[in-house]
Design a protein around this motif. Structure first.
Motif, PDB file in Angstrom:
ATOM      1  N   TYR A  68      -3.983   5.181  -6.140  1.00 11.36           N
ATOM      2  CA  TYR A  68      -4.615   5.362  -4.837  1.00 11.36           C
ATOM      3  C   TYR A  68      -5.654   4.278  -4.569  1.00 11.36           C
ATOM      4  O   TYR A  68      -5.806   3.831  -3.427  1.00 11.36           O
ATOM      5  CB  TYR A  68      -5.256   6.745  -4.734  1.00 11.36           C
ATOM      6  CG  TYR A  68      -4.261   7.873  -4.645  1.00 11.36           C
ATOM      7  CD1 TYR A  68      -3.060   7.736  -3.959  1.00 11.36           C
ATOM      8  CD2 TYR A  68      -4.511   9.093  -5.254  1.00 11.36           C
ATOM      9  CE1 TYR A  68      -2.150   8.766  -3.890  1.00 11.36           C
ATOM     10  CE2 TYR A  68      -3.611  10.130  -5.179  1.00 11.36           C
ATOM     11  CZ  TYR A  68      -2.439   9.963  -4.499  1.00 11.36           C
ATOM     12  OH  TYR A  68      -1.536  10.991  -4.419  1.00 11.36           O
ATOM     13  N   ALA A  69      -6.362   3.838  -5.596  1.00 15.33           N
ATOM     14  CA  ALA A  69      -7.335   2.748  -5.429  1.00 15.33           C
ATOM     15  C   ALA A  69      -6.615   1.446  -5.071  1.00 15.33           C
ATOM     16  O   ALA A  69      -7.079   0.691  -4.203  1.00 15.33           O
ATOM     17  CB  ALA A  69      -8.163   2.583  -6.691  1.00 15.33           C
ATOM     18  N   PHE A  70      -5.488   1.182  -5.744  1.00 12.62           N
ATOM     19  CA  PHE A  70      -4.709  -0.002  -5.397  1.00 12.62           C
ATOM     20  C   PHE A  70      -4.172   0.083  -3.974  1.00 12.62           C
ATOM     21  O   PHE A  70      -4.118  -0.918  -3.259  1.00 12.62           O
ATOM     22  CB  PHE A  70      -3.553  -0.208  -6.372  1.00 12.62           C
ATOM     23  CG  PHE A  70      -3.947  -0.763  -7.699  1.00 12.62           C
ATOM     24  CD1 PHE A  70      -5.005  -1.642  -7.827  1.00 12.62           C
ATOM     25  CD2 PHE A  70      -3.259  -0.418  -8.842  1.00 12.62           C
ATOM     26  CE1 PHE A  70      -5.365  -2.170  -9.046  1.00 12.62           C
ATOM     27  CE2 PHE A  70      -3.601  -0.937 -10.073  1.00 12.62           C
ATOM     28  CZ  PHE A  70      -4.664  -1.812 -10.177  1.00 12.62           C
ATOM     29  N   ALA A  71      -3.769   1.281  -3.555  1.00 15.38           N
ATOM     30  CA  ALA A  71      -3.292   1.462  -2.183  1.00 15.38           C
ATOM     31  C   ALA A  71      -4.416   1.203  -1.186  1.00 15.38           C
ATOM     32  O   ALA A  71      -4.204   0.560  -0.152  1.00 15.38           O
ATOM     33  CB  ALA A  71      -2.725   2.867  -1.999  1.00 15.38           C
ATOM     34  N   ALA A  72      -5.618   1.696  -1.484  1.00 15.46           N
ATOM     35  CA  ALA A  72      -6.755   1.464  -0.593  1.00 15.46           C
ATOM     36  C   ALA A  72      -7.105  -0.020  -0.532  1.00 15.46           C
ATOM     37  O   ALA A  72      -7.398  -0.556   0.546  1.00 15.46           O
ATOM     38  CB  ALA A  72      -7.957   2.283  -1.057  1.00 15.46           C
ATOM     39  N   LEU A  73      -7.059  -0.692  -1.665  1.00 21.83           N
ATOM     40  CA  LEU A  73      -7.324  -2.127  -1.691  1.00 21.83           C
ATOM     41  C   LEU A  73      -6.267  -2.887  -0.885  1.00 21.83           C
ATOM     42  O   LEU A  73      -6.595  -3.805  -0.124  1.00 21.83           O
ATOM     43  CB  LEU A  73      -7.348  -2.631  -3.133  1.00 21.83           C
ATOM     44  CG  LEU A  73      -7.578  -4.122  -3.317  1.00 21.83           C
ATOM     45  CD1 LEU A  73      -8.980  -4.501  -2.872  1.00 21.83           C
ATOM     46  CD2 LEU A  73      -7.361  -4.507  -4.764  1.00 21.83           C
ATOM     47  N   SER A  74      -5.021  -2.486  -1.003  1.00 22.56           N
ATOM     48  CA  SER A  74      -3.961  -3.136  -0.241  1.00 22.56           C
ATOM     49  C   SER A  74      -4.110  -2.881   1.252  1.00 22.56           C
ATOM     50  O   SER A  74      -3.851  -3.766   2.067  1.00 22.56           O
ATOM     51  CB  SER A  74      -2.586  -2.649  -0.708  1.00 22.56           C
ATOM     52  OG  SER A  74      -2.366  -3.006  -2.037  1.00 22.56           O
ATOM     53  N   LEU A  75      -4.542  -1.679   1.614  1.00 20.59           N
ATOM     54  CA  LEU A  75      -4.798  -1.394   3.026  1.00 20.59           C
ATOM     55  C   LEU A  75      -5.931  -2.257   3.559  1.00 20.59           C
ATOM     56  O   LEU A  75      -5.868  -2.764   4.686  1.00 20.59           O
ATOM     57  CB  LEU A  75      -5.125   0.086   3.226  1.00 20.59           C
ATOM     58  CG  LEU A  75      -3.948   1.036   3.196  1.00 20.59           C
ATOM     59  CD1 LEU A  75      -4.442   2.477   3.276  1.00 20.59           C
ATOM     60  CD2 LEU A  75      -3.019   0.746   4.355  1.00 20.59           C
ATOM     61  N   TYR A  76      -6.980  -2.419   2.761  1.00 24.01           N
ATOM     62  CA  TYR A  76      -8.073  -3.284   3.189  1.00 24.01           C
ATOM     63  C   TYR A  76      -7.603  -4.727   3.355  1.00 24.01           C
ATOM     64  O   TYR A  76      -7.950  -5.393   4.337  1.00 24.01           O
ATOM     65  CB  TYR A  76      -9.236  -3.226   2.189  1.00 24.01           C
ATOM     66  CG  TYR A  76     -10.282  -4.257   2.488  1.00 24.01           C
ATOM     67  CD1 TYR A  76     -11.142  -4.107   3.569  1.00 24.01           C
ATOM     68  CD2 TYR A  76     -10.383  -5.409   1.716  1.00 24.01           C
ATOM     69  CE1 TYR A  76     -12.079  -5.072   3.875  1.00 24.01           C
ATOM     70  CE2 TYR A  76     -11.319  -6.371   2.009  1.00 24.01           C
ATOM     71  CZ  TYR A  76     -12.172  -6.212   3.084  1.00 24.01           C
ATOM     72  OH  TYR A  76     -13.087  -7.178   3.382  1.00 24.01           O
ATOM     73  N   LEU A  77      -6.823  -5.221   2.411  1.00 29.46           N
ATOM     74  CA  LEU A  77      -6.319  -6.589   2.511  1.00 29.46           C
ATOM     75  C   LEU A  77      -5.379  -6.759   3.696  1.00 29.46           C
ATOM     76  O   LEU A  77      -5.374  -7.804   4.354  1.00 29.46           O
ATOM     77  CB  LEU A  77      -5.619  -6.994   1.220  1.00 29.46           C
ATOM     78  CG  LEU A  77      -6.520  -7.159  -0.001  1.00 29.46           C
ATOM     79  CD1 LEU A  77      -5.680  -7.408  -1.239  1.00 29.46           C
ATOM     80  CD2 LEU A  77      -7.499  -8.281   0.219  1.00 29.46           C
ATOM     81  N   ALA A  78      -4.574  -5.729   4.007  1.00 29.16           N
ATOM     82  CA  ALA A  78      -3.703  -5.800   5.177  1.00 29.16           C
ATOM     83  C   ALA A  78      -4.537  -5.830   6.455  1.00 29.16           C
ATOM     84  O   ALA A  78      -4.235  -6.574   7.386  1.00 29.16           O
ATOM     85  CB  ALA A  78      -2.755  -4.601   5.197  1.00 29.16           C
ATOM     86  N   TRP A  79      -5.587  -5.049   6.507  1.00 27.69           N
ATOM     87  CA  TRP A  79      -6.465  -5.041   7.672  1.00 27.69           C
ATOM     88  C   TRP A  79      -7.213  -6.364   7.795  1.00 27.69           C
ATOM     89  O   TRP A  79      -7.419  -6.881   8.890  1.00 27.69           O
ATOM     90  CB  TRP A  79      -7.444  -3.877   7.572  1.00 27.69           C
ATOM     91  CG  TRP A  79      -8.432  -3.839   8.687  1.00 27.69           C
ATOM     92  CD1 TRP A  79      -8.197  -3.503   9.985  1.00 27.69           C
ATOM     93  CD2 TRP A  79      -9.807  -4.147   8.607  1.00 27.69           C
ATOM     94  NE1 TRP A  79      -9.347  -3.596  10.703  1.00 27.69           N
ATOM     95  CE2 TRP A  79     -10.357  -3.992   9.884  1.00 27.69           C
ATOM     96  CE3 TRP A  79     -10.649  -4.545   7.564  1.00 27.69           C
ATOM     97  CZ2 TRP A  79     -11.690  -4.217  10.154  1.00 27.69           C
ATOM     98  CZ3 TRP A  79     -11.972  -4.770   7.832  1.00 27.69           C
ATOM     99  CH2 TRP A  79     -12.480  -4.605   9.103  1.00 27.69           C
ATOM    100  N   ALA A 106       0.833  -1.207   0.000  1.00 30.21           N
ATOM    101  CA  ALA A 106       0.000   0.000   0.000  1.00 30.21           C
ATOM    102  C   ALA A 106       0.867   1.255   0.000  1.00 30.21           C
ATOM    103  O   ALA A 106       0.566   2.226  -0.706  1.00 30.21           O
ATOM    104  CB  ALA A 106      -0.930  -0.003   1.204  1.00 30.21           C
ATOM    105  N   VAL A 107       1.940   1.238   0.767  1.00 34.63           N
ATOM    106  CA  VAL A 107       2.868   2.377   0.773  1.00 34.63           C
ATOM    107  C   VAL A 107       3.496   2.556  -0.608  1.00 34.63           C
ATOM    108  O   VAL A 107       3.622   3.683  -1.107  1.00 34.63           O
ATOM    109  CB  VAL A 107       3.947   2.189   1.859  1.00 34.63           C
ATOM    110  CG1 VAL A 107       5.062   3.200   1.726  1.00 34.63           C
ATOM    111  CG2 VAL A 107       3.328   2.252   3.229  1.00 34.63           C
TER     112      VAL A 107
END
Length: 89
Positions: free
Chosen positions: A73-84, A52-53
């Protein structure tokens, strides 16, 4: 070969924060997503957070092109969701 030299010259013209943060985030995401750290509970989450970073860094770098920046930014948000979602807290 000339294309690689050109890409290398473009990378060297980037600011110092980009030269340090982008390869570090990519390396961390690869290492912590590998099977070497699969038995640790937080490793998959850390790998996705580093991804995400990485996507956010390129979103900032590509801010002159809004469509491409929004995709990163959408890919970063998706990665943040997957990390969470992978976090077993």
């Amino acid at each position: 070969m000339q294309r690689l030299k050109f890409m290398g010259k473009l990378f060297l013209r980037e600011p110092l924060w980009f030269k340090i943060l982008a390869p570090a985030a990519l390396l961390i995401s690869i290492v912590f997503s590998s099977s070497l750290f699969s038995e640790y509970a937080y490793s998959q989450s850390v790998g996705k957070l580093a991804t995400a970073v990485f996507f956010c860094i390129f979103g900032i770098k590509m801010r002159y092109n809004r469509r491409v920046s929004y995709v990163f930014y959408a890919f970063a948000a998706l990665s943040l969701y997957l990390a969470w979602d992978r976090y077993d807290g």
